[in-house]
Design an enzyme around this catalytic site. Sequence first.
Site, PDB file in Angstrom:
ATOM      1  N   CYS A 225       0.823  -1.267  -0.111  1.00  0.00           N
ATOM      2  CA  CYS A 225      -0.089   0.264  -0.014  1.00  0.00           C
ATOM      3  C   CYS A 225       0.760   1.238   0.039  1.00  0.00           C
ATOM      4  O   CYS A 225       1.080   1.820   0.924  1.00  0.00           O
ATOM      5  CB  CYS A 225      -0.947  -0.151   1.251  1.00  0.00           C
ATOM      6  N   ALA A 226       1.458   1.591  -1.214  1.00  0.00           N
ATOM      7  CA  ALA A 226       2.693   2.363  -1.099  1.00  0.00           C
ATOM      8  C   ALA A 226       2.347   3.847  -1.225  1.00  0.00           C
ATOM      9  O   ALA A 226       3.394   4.518  -0.815  1.00  0.00           O
ATOM     10  CB  ALA A 226       3.457   1.966  -2.223  1.00  0.00           C
ATOM     11  N   ALA A 227       1.452   4.128  -1.665  1.00  0.00           N
ATOM     12  CA  ALA A 227       1.154   5.796  -1.774  1.00  0.00           C
ATOM     13  C   ALA A 227       1.089   6.418  -0.450  1.00  0.00           C
ATOM     14  O   ALA A 227       0.427   5.755   0.786  1.00  0.00           O
ATOM     15  CB  ALA A 227      -0.113   6.104  -2.475  1.00  0.00           C
ATOM     16  N   PRO A 228       1.644   7.513  -0.184  1.00  0.00           N
ATOM     17  CA  PRO A 228       2.049   8.481  -1.222  1.00  0.00           C
ATOM     18  C   PRO A 228       3.758   8.430  -1.569  1.00  0.00           C
ATOM     19  O   PRO A 228       3.991   9.101  -2.480  1.00  0.00           O
ATOM     20  CB  PRO A 228       2.152  10.040  -0.491  1.00  0.00           C
ATOM     21  N   GLY A 229       4.012   7.416  -1.021  1.00  0.00           N
ATOM     22  CA  GLY A 229       5.541   6.978  -1.522  1.00  0.00           C
ATOM     23  C   GLY A 229       6.588   7.369  -0.419  1.00  0.00           C
ATOM     24  O   GLY A 229       7.845   6.792  -0.872  1.00  0.00           O
ATOM     25  N   GLY A 230       6.595   7.799   0.561  1.00  0.00           N
ATOM     26  CA  GLY A 230       7.415   8.126   1.565  1.00  0.00           C
ATOM     27  C   GLY A 230       8.262   6.839   2.016  1.00  0.00           C
ATOM     28  O   GLY A 230       9.563   7.097   2.056  1.00  0.00           O
ATOM     29  N   GLU A 248      -0.318   0.387  -5.458  1.00  0.00           N
ATOM     30  CA  GLU A 248      -1.409   1.259  -4.851  1.00  0.00           C
ATOM     31  C   GLU A 248      -2.666   1.072  -5.384  1.00  0.00           C
ATOM     32  O   GLU A 248      -2.786   1.320  -6.611  1.00  0.00           O
ATOM     33  CB  GLU A 248      -0.904   2.597  -4.845  1.00  0.00           C
ATOM     34  N   CYS A 351      -0.999   4.341  11.254  1.00  0.00           N
ATOM     35  CA  CYS A 351      -0.610   5.644  11.703  1.00  0.00           C
ATOM     36  C   CYS A 351      -1.791   5.911  12.614  1.00  0.00           C
ATOM     37  O   CYS A 351      -2.353   7.223  12.793  1.00  0.00           O
ATOM     38  CB  CYS A 351      -0.420   6.796  10.677  1.00  0.00           C
TER      39      CYS A 351
END
Length: 426
Positions: A225-230, A248, A351
């Site tokens: 679940c990669a977005a936003p990419g940080g 994503e 988070c």
Amino acid sequence: MLTWLKAKSEGKLAKQICKVVLDHFEKQYSKELGDAWNTVSDALANLQVTDLICLQFCWLLRYLHFSPGRPVNGAASDCESWEKAWNVAPSRCFLESSNVHSLYCLLSCLPIHQSFGFGRHFPSSPREILTSPSCWQYAVLLNRFNYPFELEKDLHLKGYHTLFQGSLPNYPKSMKCYLSRTPGRIPSERHQIGNLKKYYLLNAASLLPVLALELRDGEKVLDLCAAPGGKSIALLQCACPGYLHCNEYDSLRLMWLRQTLESFIPQPLTNVIKVSELDGRKMGDAQPEMFDKVLVDAPCSNDRSWLFSSDSQKASCRISQRRNLPLLQIELLRSAIKALRPGGILVYSTCTLSKAENQDVISEILNSHSNIMPVDIKGIARTCSHDFTFAPTGQECGLLVIPDKGKAWGPMYVAKLKKSWSTGKW
């Protein structure tokens, strides 16, 4: 001046905090976190005006402390020094320059510890930190593919310190991240096609899942679940994977992910990176036992974002649907387990402070998969307590970073699992 300041600040902050969400969190987290949540009961909407003045004073004093020709004790010696500082103080300053003299006179009558608000009204509980953006401390992750040497020198001069180095035995030397003890953030860089950005601003706690994964050169890794990419960017600061799959499912967030990768990763390295738009719950069937390491930074309540929802009706809808998130998170983890090779490492993160989305999800996975074993990561909490505050989770494999004054803010839950060679229950 004080009446104007209080009215302006309260008016602005009242628009930011969503009371529907705050009330919901108040009810849930006061039960789950107990005293850690309830240490201070005042919300940001009731923040004392003295806090705002003290915050302004901190920024001014910080500027003066690192200015050429500053007094030895680091403080302004007269009002003229303050007025000069005001012209170049950070844009976050909110007082008019015409009121500098009044501010100087007021603060000159206070002991220095009171000016900084120590032991007074500054936010100190997770509740207050979450609802106080002025207290969020943004970390600066340097991009090793376009290393900002001058910025690094400037960060040192401004009192920033490196995170993790010297505290974690397996910390990658190629990753450099800086954090200040003083709340605030440096400006973000604009996206420019063909130009790599030099740094990435982030919640420092979001690096913990990346470090827990312990990526090595040549390994195949999946960011489900990669977005936003940080976290994908952070993974590439740690090592050079043989293959990095960034997935994503949300089309808008996918665009954000692609732009982030384009902004930080040099063209030759993109040959080992694949970006996809697959439902993460189907990844395991599409690529069974393909990856050495899998990161599942799952969709979650996202406490900080939800607290500042501008639409209370939408916020109420989110809260009503919150109970469905653990099921989605469990399904994503089961898919990740299928995509993970035997002997591989899986890291799960959110988070949110929610126990239902954190410990309960991991407990369900451990209870239903005999081939998944917990990996003890308590050592991270012991060695990183200088920069993070951890709440008990009741799990050796799980850590929970809670917002705290003077620390990297969180919230961030991290759990580390390992897939054994035995057959599990699905």
